[in-house]
Motif scaffolding. Sequence first.
Motif, PDB file in Angstrom:
ATOM      1  N   UNK A   2       0.835  -1.204   0.000  1.00  0.00           N
ATOM      2  CA  UNK A   2       0.000   0.000   0.000  1.00  0.00           C
ATOM      3  C   UNK A   2       0.868   1.251   0.000  1.00  0.00           C
ATOM      4  N   UNK A   3       1.918   1.237   0.824  1.00  0.00           N
ATOM      5  CA  UNK A   3       2.826   2.383   0.892  1.00  0.00           C
ATOM      6  C   UNK A   3       3.544   2.602  -0.436  1.00  0.00           C
ATOM      7  N   UNK A   4       3.978   1.521  -1.044  1.00  0.00           N
ATOM      8  CA  UNK A   4       4.678   1.632  -2.320  1.00  0.00           C
ATOM      9  C   UNK A   4       3.779   2.231  -3.391  1.00  0.00           C
ATOM     10  N   UNK A   5       2.535   1.768  -3.451  1.00  0.00           N
ATOM     11  CA  UNK A   5       1.595   2.288  -4.444  1.00  0.00           C
ATOM     12  C   UNK A   5       1.305   3.769  -4.220  1.00  0.00           C
ATOM     13  N   UNK A   6       1.323   4.197  -2.958  1.00  0.00           N
ATOM     14  CA  UNK A   6       1.038   5.601  -2.626  1.00  0.00           C
ATOM     15  C   UNK A   6       2.301   6.448  -2.580  1.00  0.00           C
ATOM     16  N   UNK A   7       3.449   5.848  -2.888  1.00  0.00           N
ATOM     17  CA  UNK A   7       4.746   6.525  -2.826  1.00  0.00           C
ATOM     18  C   UNK A   7       5.042   7.042  -1.424  1.00  0.00           C
ATOM     19  N   UNK A   8       4.656   6.250  -0.454  1.00  0.00           N
ATOM     20  CA  UNK A   8       4.955   6.561   0.952  1.00  0.00           C
ATOM     21  C   UNK A   8       6.145   5.717   1.409  1.00  0.00           C
ATOM     22  N   UNK A   9       6.753   6.141   2.499  1.00  0.00           N
ATOM     23  CA  UNK A   9       7.892   5.425   3.065  1.00  0.00           C
ATOM     24  C   UNK A   9       7.505   4.839   4.416  1.00  0.00           C
ATOM     25  N   UNK A  10       7.951   3.626   4.662  1.00  0.00           N
ATOM     26  CA  UNK A  10       7.758   2.979   5.955  1.00  0.00           C
ATOM     27  C   UNK A  10       9.102   2.799   6.641  1.00  0.00           C
ATOM     28  N   UNK A  11       9.098   2.936   7.960  1.00  0.00           N
ATOM     29  CA  UNK A  11      10.319   2.724   8.744  1.00  0.00           C
ATOM     30  C   UNK A  11       9.941   2.086  10.075  1.00  0.00           C
ATOM     31  N   UNK A  12      10.866   1.343  10.631  1.00  0.00           N
ATOM     32  CA  UNK A  12      10.649   0.701  11.934  1.00  0.00           C
ATOM     33  C   UNK A  12      11.878   0.918  12.799  1.00  0.00           C
ATOM     34  N   UNK A  13      11.658   1.378  14.027  1.00  0.00           N
ATOM     35  CA  UNK A  13      12.740   1.577  14.986  1.00  0.00           C
ATOM     36  C   UNK A  13      12.475   0.712  16.203  1.00  0.00           C
ATOM     37  N   UNK A  14      13.489   0.038  16.661  1.00  0.00           N
ATOM     38  CA  UNK A  14      13.328  -0.890  17.772  1.00  0.00           C
ATOM     39  C   UNK A  14      14.344  -0.591  18.862  1.00  0.00           C
ATOM     40  N   UNK A  15      13.853  -0.455  20.089  1.00  0.00           N
ATOM     41  CA  UNK A  15      14.710  -0.303  21.256  1.00  0.00           C
ATOM     42  C   UNK A  15      14.143  -1.191  22.360  1.00  0.00           C
ATOM     43  N   UNK A  16      14.700  -1.105  23.543  1.00  0.00           N
ATOM     44  CA  UNK A  16      14.259  -1.994  24.614  1.00  0.00           C
ATOM     45  C   UNK A  16      12.790  -1.768  24.953  1.00  0.00           C
ATOM     46  N   UNK A  17      11.982  -2.806  24.725  1.00  0.00           N
ATOM     47  CA  UNK A  17      10.554  -2.797  25.044  1.00  0.00           C
ATOM     48  C   UNK A  17       9.809  -1.647  24.372  1.00  0.00           C
ATOM     49  N   UNK A  18      10.268  -1.262  23.178  1.00  0.00           N
ATOM     50  CA  UNK A  18       9.633  -0.171  22.448  1.00  0.00           C
ATOM     51  C   UNK A  18       9.822  -0.376  20.942  1.00  0.00           C
ATOM     52  N   UNK A  19       8.721  -0.361  20.199  1.00  0.00           N
ATOM     53  CA  UNK A  19       8.753  -0.478  18.752  1.00  0.00           C
ATOM     54  C   UNK A  19       8.038   0.735  18.169  1.00  0.00           C
ATOM     55  N   UNK A  20       8.701   1.436  17.254  1.00  0.00           N
ATOM     56  CA  UNK A  20       8.081   2.588  16.611  1.00  0.00           C
ATOM     57  C   UNK A  20       7.950   2.300  15.115  1.00  0.00           C
ATOM     58  N   UNK A  21       6.725   2.409  14.611  1.00  0.00           N
ATOM     59  CA  UNK A  21       6.432   2.175  13.207  1.00  0.00           C
ATOM     60  C   UNK A  21       6.013   3.497  12.586  1.00  0.00           C
ATOM     61  N   UNK A  22       6.651   3.883  11.491  1.00  0.00           N
ATOM     62  CA  UNK A  22       6.486   5.232  10.945  1.00  0.00           C
ATOM     63  C   UNK A  22       6.124   5.171   9.471  1.00  0.00           C
ATOM     64  N   UNK A  23       5.188   6.037   9.074  1.00  0.00           N
ATOM     65  CA  UNK A  23       4.847   6.219   7.677  1.00  0.00           C
ATOM     66  C   UNK A  23       5.019   7.684   7.308  1.00  0.00           C
ATOM     67  N   UNK A  24       5.690   7.946   6.189  1.00  0.00           N
ATOM     68  CA  UNK A  24       5.849   9.316   5.697  1.00  0.00           C
ATOM     69  C   UNK A  24       5.307   9.383   4.281  1.00  0.00           C
ATOM     70  N   UNK A  25       4.485  10.403   4.031  1.00  0.00           N
ATOM     71  CA  UNK A  25       3.850  10.550   2.733  1.00  0.00           C
ATOM     72  C   UNK A  25       3.932  12.001   2.307  1.00  0.00           C
ATOM     73  N   UNK A  26       4.396  12.225   1.077  1.00  0.00           N
ATOM     74  CA  UNK A  26       4.430  13.567   0.512  1.00  0.00           C
ATOM     75  C   UNK A  26       3.367  13.667  -0.571  1.00  0.00           C
ATOM     76  N   UNK A  27       2.689  14.793  -0.604  1.00  0.00           N
ATOM     77  CA  UNK A  27       1.622  14.992  -1.606  1.00  0.00           C
ATOM     78  C   UNK A  27       2.235  15.033  -2.993  1.00  0.00           C
TER      79      UNK A  27
END
Length: 211
Positions: free
Chosen positions: A186-211
Amino acid sequence: MLIDASTLVALISSRICHDLVSPVSALTTALDILADDHGADMREQAMELIRSSAGQAAVKLEFMRATFGAGTIGLGSTDLGDLKDLALRFVQGQKPDLIWNLTIQTVPRAAARILMNLILVGLDCLPRGGMIEVNGTQEEDKLTLSVTACGIRATLKPSVRAGLAGDLPEGGFDGRSVQPYLAYLTATAARAQLAARESEERIELIMRLSA
C-alpha cells in the motif's frame, strides 16, 4: 511483488479468520449451553458470553474491513475520527491500551489503510500487553503518522520487519508476516515510506507521505 495475488488473498483471509476464531467459538459454546438445561445461572452466563462475543466479533469485522477492505483504497480521503473510535473499540478487547494523540482530521485513504495496518502490527509486537500510541504531524505537503508499541517483551519479529521492508521472510510468508507486507504494498503504491525503529521494550512504526 514477492508472492502472487491469489496467495496474498489466501494468507490475508487466513489472518482474518484466525482473529475471528476466538469470539465465534465462544458464541458456539454459549449456544451449546443454552441448548441444554443447565439452570438459570448457567443460562445467564451463556447470555452474557453471547453478548460479549458478538460484540467482539462485530468490532473485529469492522476493524478488518477498514484495514483490508475497499473503504481505504483508491482516491479520496478518510475521516480519522471514525477510525479513532473503531481503533479504540478494537484495542479495548485486548491486552494493550490505546492512546490516540492525532489531531489531524482527514488523511488520504492510503494513509488511513497504512495506519490501521500499523496498529495491527503494533498489537502483534506486544505479547504481554502494554500501550499503543498513535501520533502524527502534517506540515504543508508532508504527512507523518507513527504507531509506537511499548510493553514487556515488545518485539518486532524478523519476519514482520522483512514484510514491512518488502522483503521475503526466511521460510516465506504466513498469515502474520503477510499483513505488514500488505502495508508495504500500500505504501509503495502511494509513494509513501515505511520505517521501523526498535529499542528496549519499544517499537516505533512510521509512515511518511508527501503529496
